[in-house]
Design a protein around this motif. Sequence first.
Motif, PDB file in Angstrom:
ATOM      1  N   ARG A   1       0.831  -1.208   0.000  1.00 23.35           N
ATOM      2  CA  ARG A   1       0.000   0.000   0.000  1.00 23.35           C
ATOM      3  C   ARG A   1       0.864   1.256   0.000  1.00 23.35           C
ATOM      4  O   ARG A   1       0.584   2.231  -0.709  1.00 23.35           O
TER       5      ARG A   1
ATOM      6  N   VAL B   1       2.350   1.699  -3.460  1.00 22.76           N
ATOM      7  CA  VAL B   1       1.369   2.254  -4.393  1.00 22.76           C
ATOM      8  C   VAL B   1       1.177   3.743  -4.143  1.00 22.76           C
ATOM      9  O   VAL B   1       1.145   4.545  -5.084  1.00 22.76           O
ATOM     10  N   ARG B   2       1.047   4.129  -2.890  1.00 19.26           N
ATOM     11  CA  ARG B   2       0.830   5.541  -2.561  1.00 19.26           C
ATOM     12  C   ARG B   2       2.003   6.404  -3.033  1.00 19.26           C
ATOM     13  O   ARG B   2       1.807   7.475  -3.615  1.00 19.26           O
TER      14      ARG B   2
ATOM     15  N   GLU C   1       1.907   6.640  -6.988  1.00 22.50           N
ATOM     16  CA  GLU C   1       0.591   6.730  -7.620  1.00 22.50           C
ATOM     17  C   GLU C   1       0.588   7.528  -8.920  1.00 22.50           C
ATOM     18  O   GLU C   1      -0.015   7.081  -9.902  1.00 22.50           O
TER      19      GLU C   1
ATOM     20  N   ALA D   1      -3.029  -4.235 -12.796  1.00 22.53           N
ATOM     21  CA  ALA D   1      -2.906  -4.349 -11.345  1.00 22.53           C
ATOM     22  C   ALA D   1      -2.131  -5.610 -10.967  1.00 22.53           C
ATOM     23  O   ALA D   1      -1.288  -5.593 -10.060  1.00 22.53           O
TER      24      ALA D   1
ATOM     25  N   LEU E   1     -10.723   3.893  -9.131  1.00 23.33           N
ATOM     26  CA  LEU E   1      -9.283   3.861  -8.874  1.00 23.33           C
ATOM     27  C   LEU E   1      -8.943   3.183  -7.559  1.00 23.33           C
ATOM     28  O   LEU E   1      -7.865   2.588  -7.425  1.00 23.33           O
ATOM     29  N   GLU E   2      -9.834   3.245  -6.594  1.00 22.33           N
ATOM     30  CA  GLU E   2      -9.554   2.565  -5.332  1.00 22.33           C
ATOM     31  C   GLU E   2      -9.503   1.054  -5.527  1.00 22.33           C
ATOM     32  O   GLU E   2      -8.693   0.361  -4.895  1.00 22.33           O
TER      33      GLU E   2
ATOM     34  N   ARG F   1      -6.064   0.365  -6.967  1.00 22.31           N
ATOM     35  CA  ARG F   1      -5.037   0.384  -5.925  1.00 22.31           C
ATOM     36  C   ARG F   1      -5.102  -0.889  -5.088  1.00 22.31           C
ATOM     37  O   ARG F   1      -4.071  -1.529  -4.813  1.00 22.31           O
ATOM     38  N   ARG F   2      -6.310  -1.229  -4.663  1.00 27.11           N
ATOM     39  CA  ARG F   2      -6.472  -2.435  -3.845  1.00 27.11           C
ATOM     40  C   ARG F   2      -6.087  -3.685  -4.627  1.00 27.11           C
ATOM     41  O   ARG F   2      -5.538  -4.646  -4.059  1.00 27.11           O
TER      42      ARG F   2
END
Length: 455
Positions: A15, A18-19, A22, A132, A433-434, A437-438
Amino acid sequence: MKSLGVAMGLAAQVRDWVRDREPELLAELGAWVAQPSVSRTGEGMDEAAAHGVELLRRSGLTPEVVRTGGWPALVGTAPGPPDAPHVLIYGHYDVQPAGPLHEWLSPPFEPDFRDGRVYGRGTGDNKGQHLAQLLGLRALREITGGLPCRVTVLLDGEEEIGSPHLAEVVRQVDGPDLVVWSDGPVHESGRASVVLGVRGIITFELRVRGANSVLHSGNWGGVAPNPAWRLVQVLAGMRDVRGNVLVDGFADDVVPLSPGERAALAVLPVDVPGVLGGLGLSGMEPPADLGFSERLAGPTFSINSLTCEDDGEHRTVVPNVAVAKCDVRLVGGQRADAVLTAIRAHLTRHAPDVELVPGGAMNPSRTLPETRWTGAVLRGAADGLGEEPLLLPALGGSLPIAAFTDELGVPCYGVPFANVDERNHAPNENLVLEWFRRGIVAAATVQRAIAEEGR
């Protein structure tokens, strides 16, 4: 508990990864969506194959373009630790045609990031989802220095036209222990899910011919045979009012649901009155004793359309041709060729004057909940997605996953990363988009969980 702690630690690390990256990850997603890859027309396919090869390479995989009789498949491979499980990740880089341009709020191949989503053809189906997966592999490499499993990625270039050459590509792949794919939306409730199977499909037309031209219904009604009446009577002889298919041999090979499949179906959340009310319906198809989710795990025979080929005109005539377009959805144990043979035999016996025109076909795929890797995939998906996923024995729709279960004899697991309202195949296709990311995080944690199971 130790392995779960490691997996949870990995999820937090991915996570953060990714952050921190981004903007560049979203730019990579946008560039992939901006590349047309319409297999039905050929638009952009050569350029898309080159783009996909570069994506595989940037994710640490050794890429290969596998030529077929149609559009090529893209295969990327990476070694893992000795004796680690071999995981094949499946996706497809081709997309549907744009459809009516005036219905798009932004151009279909100019990705538009707005309101927490990205809009464009292929965002959810399937570029965003398999990207992803690739980024999850990339994150694992950068965070841990390598991959926990041996990995093969196969990107199909013909999924949107029925994957006619996928089986021959699969036969060239070194056999994996299991297959993971990300396609379609999450459960309609919005919950994350792990999918164990997909229904197969047969499409066909039934055609009845009458006179050599359309006839005046006053002058010829009651004299000239009416092909429309003949067609509806034939159809009524193929399925009764209780929903039973009357074609001998149609469901003889259906394998009953296992205890694990029945248990998974029983706990799926569904507001039946709400769902039906939203569609303007007051009840479901017969038979009345089947639950909502159980219906999507059984075979069906659907009439898609009825026409007399009158170009939309409604004149007082006896038509000279009547056509029914139909599909059959298949479940575990059924084979497309056997069911089509049964339909053909039924018509030969009861309606030899009806012409059968076969269309596309795809076998079903089935993986049982009791299979070894199910628990690992569920644990990994829960760690990465941040919620316990629902276990879906089968999608109602069809995907070419049987190419793996049939050719390789290995279990296959779907872990969707697309929102319920992704509008795949429609104008304004989009990806939340969430979920993207997940999905990156889950792609990594599923790999780790499979590796732990394989020890």
